[in-house]
Design a protein around this motif. Structure first.
Motif, PDB file in Angstrom:
ATOM      1  N   VAL A   1      -1.263  -4.771  -9.382  1.00  0.00           N
ATOM      2  CA  VAL A   1      -0.188  -5.209 -10.284  1.00  0.00           C
ATOM      3  C   VAL A   1       1.075  -5.563  -9.520  1.00  0.00           C
ATOM      4  O   VAL A   1       1.691  -6.603  -9.762  1.00  0.00           O
ATOM      5  N   ILE A   2       1.477  -4.706  -8.579  1.00  0.00           N
ATOM      6  CA  ILE A   2       2.742  -4.960  -7.889  1.00  0.00           C
ATOM      7  C   ILE A   2       2.643  -6.145  -6.945  1.00  0.00           C
ATOM      8  O   ILE A   2       3.661  -6.747  -6.579  1.00  0.00           O
ATOM      9  N   THR A   3       1.428  -6.491  -6.522  1.00  0.00           N
ATOM     10  CA  THR A   3       1.282  -7.689  -5.689  1.00  0.00           C
ATOM     11  C   THR A   3       1.222  -8.958  -6.544  1.00  0.00           C
ATOM     12  O   THR A   3       1.495 -10.058  -6.037  1.00  0.00           O
ATOM     13  N   LEU A   4       0.877  -8.822  -7.805  1.00  0.00           N
ATOM     14  CA  LEU A   4       0.809  -9.976  -8.701  1.00  0.00           C
ATOM     15  C   LEU A   4       2.134 -10.261  -9.409  1.00  0.00           C
ATOM     16  O   LEU A   4       2.409 -11.389  -9.796  1.00  0.00           O
ATOM     17  N   LEU A   5       2.956  -9.216  -9.579  1.00  0.00           N
ATOM     18  CA  LEU A   5       4.239  -9.378 -10.269  1.00  0.00           C
ATOM     19  C   LEU A   5       5.295  -9.970  -9.344  1.00  0.00           C
ATOM     20  O   LEU A   5       5.320  -9.683  -8.144  1.00  0.00           O
ATOM     21  N   SER A   6       6.180 -10.748  -9.917  1.00  0.00           N
ATOM     22  CA  SER A   6       7.363 -11.190  -9.183  1.00  0.00           C
ATOM     23  C   SER A   6       8.450 -10.134  -9.352  1.00  0.00           C
ATOM     24  O   SER A   6       8.347  -9.259 -10.215  1.00  0.00           O
TER      25      SER A   6
ATOM     26  N   ILE B   1       0.836  -1.208   0.000  1.00  0.00           N
ATOM     27  CA  ILE B   1       0.000   0.000   0.000  1.00  0.00           C
ATOM     28  C   ILE B   1       0.865   1.250   0.000  1.00  0.00           C
ATOM     29  O   ILE B   1       0.645   2.192  -0.778  1.00  0.00           O
ATOM     30  N   VAL B   2       1.877   1.264   0.878  1.00  0.00           N
ATOM     31  CA  VAL B   2       2.786   2.410   0.932  1.00  0.00           C
ATOM     32  C   VAL B   2       3.558   2.532  -0.375  1.00  0.00           C
ATOM     33  O   VAL B   2       3.748   3.636  -0.916  1.00  0.00           O
ATOM     34  N   LEU B   3       4.001   1.421  -0.915  1.00  0.00           N
ATOM     35  CA  LEU B   3       4.745   1.413  -2.167  1.00  0.00           C
ATOM     36  C   LEU B   3       3.870   1.933  -3.313  1.00  0.00           C
ATOM     37  O   LEU B   3       4.342   2.671  -4.184  1.00  0.00           O
ATOM     38  N   THR B   4       2.611   1.567  -3.304  1.00  0.00           N
ATOM     39  CA  THR B   4       1.670   2.060  -4.317  1.00  0.00           C
ATOM     40  C   THR B   4       1.560   3.580  -4.274  1.00  0.00           C
ATOM     41  O   THR B   4       1.609   4.252  -5.310  1.00  0.00           O
TER      42      THR B   4
END
Length: 265
Positions: free
Chosen positions: A135-140, A66-69
């Motif tokens: 997206v960032i939680t789904l990407l490796s 969340i913070v990264l988003t």
């Protein structure tokens, strides 16, 4: 020639970003031509910043998604100084006004923010935050480099609209830029694309499908938004160009989310 290329590239960063480059660049034909050719580089640099942030924060910190988003969204806005968001709001006020074309143009020239602008920018940012998070939680970690292409493609579309778009009015930023550029200069974008795909095939072949889908999605957004510009406003303005960057980024984040969730998941 090298001096002109450097000056034109610097001018593109001065125009589209808040990076404090103090060099005085003459506003002349060749510098303007090079600057528009450099738009994808401006987007690519932002993409590298986003990728670097994602990689460093994920690998070496415990920062939550969340913070990264929020950090990614903030960097994107600060990088452009809100230039494209301003265009999005002005274009939204005009688009939803149901006025004539000439009245829509006048609305975009008004610096005041209307209700439609406030609602549209809230929805834009809310959906962008949601999609970035997903997206960032789904990407490796190995796939993070993909997101660097989103601002690259949107700035390329921005340049393409300047090369081929009809002007809605004979004044403003779009008019000032378009009178100095040539359509054949857009071939530089083709060279960039060929170089990009060659690099992907050689070094990141496992990401080829993602890059290809993002590119095709960017092309589709370009054509649809260009039709809207022509039908609603009679052509492009500085505000519609800014709106296309914001709308294009949202579209590509959504494309990546759908691809990761329903196709590659």
């Amino acid at each position: 020639m090298l001096k002109t290329v450097i000056e034109g590239t610097i001018f593109s960063f001065q125009l589209l970003t808040t990076i404090p480059l103090k060099k005085q660049v003459p506003y002349e034909k060749e510098q303007v031509r090079i600057s528009v050719m450099s738009y994808p580089i401006v987007g690519g640099f932002l993409g590298i910043l986003i990728f670097s942030l994602l990689f460093v924060m994920t690998e070496w910190t415990a920062v939550s998604p969340i913070v990264l988003t929020l950090l990614i969204a903030t960097i994107t806005i600060v990088y452009s100084g809100g230039l494209h968001l301003d265009g999005w709001m002005d274009a939204s006020d005009a688009f939803f006004s149901y006025k004539s074309r000439s009245e829509k143009i006048e609305i975009m020239k008004d610096s005041r923010i209307g209700a439609f602008a406030a609602i549209s920018v809230f929805l834009l940012l809310a959906w962008k935050l949601v999609l970035i998070y997903e997206v960032i939680t789904l990407l490796s970690v190995k796939q993070f480099i993909i997101v660097a292409l989103i601002p690259f493609f949107t700035r390329m579309s921005l340049g393409m609209k300047l090369y081929f778009g009809k002007l809605a009015r004979q004044e403003g930023m779009a008019f000032a830029m378009q009178k100095y550029i040539k359509k054949k200069d857009s071939l530089s974008y083709l060279i960039m694309l060929l170089t990009l795909f060659l690099g992907i095939i050689i070094f990141f072949q496992h990401l080829l499908i993602y890059v290809s889908v993002l590119f095709l999605s960017s092309v589709s957004f370009y054509y649809v938004s260009a039709k809207i510009d022509h039908h609603v406003f009679g052509g492009i303005t500085g505000d519609t160009l800014g709106a296309s960057v914001e709308g294009g980024e949202l579209w590509l984040w959504m494309t990546l989310y759908l691809l990761l969730s329903f196709v590659m998941g």
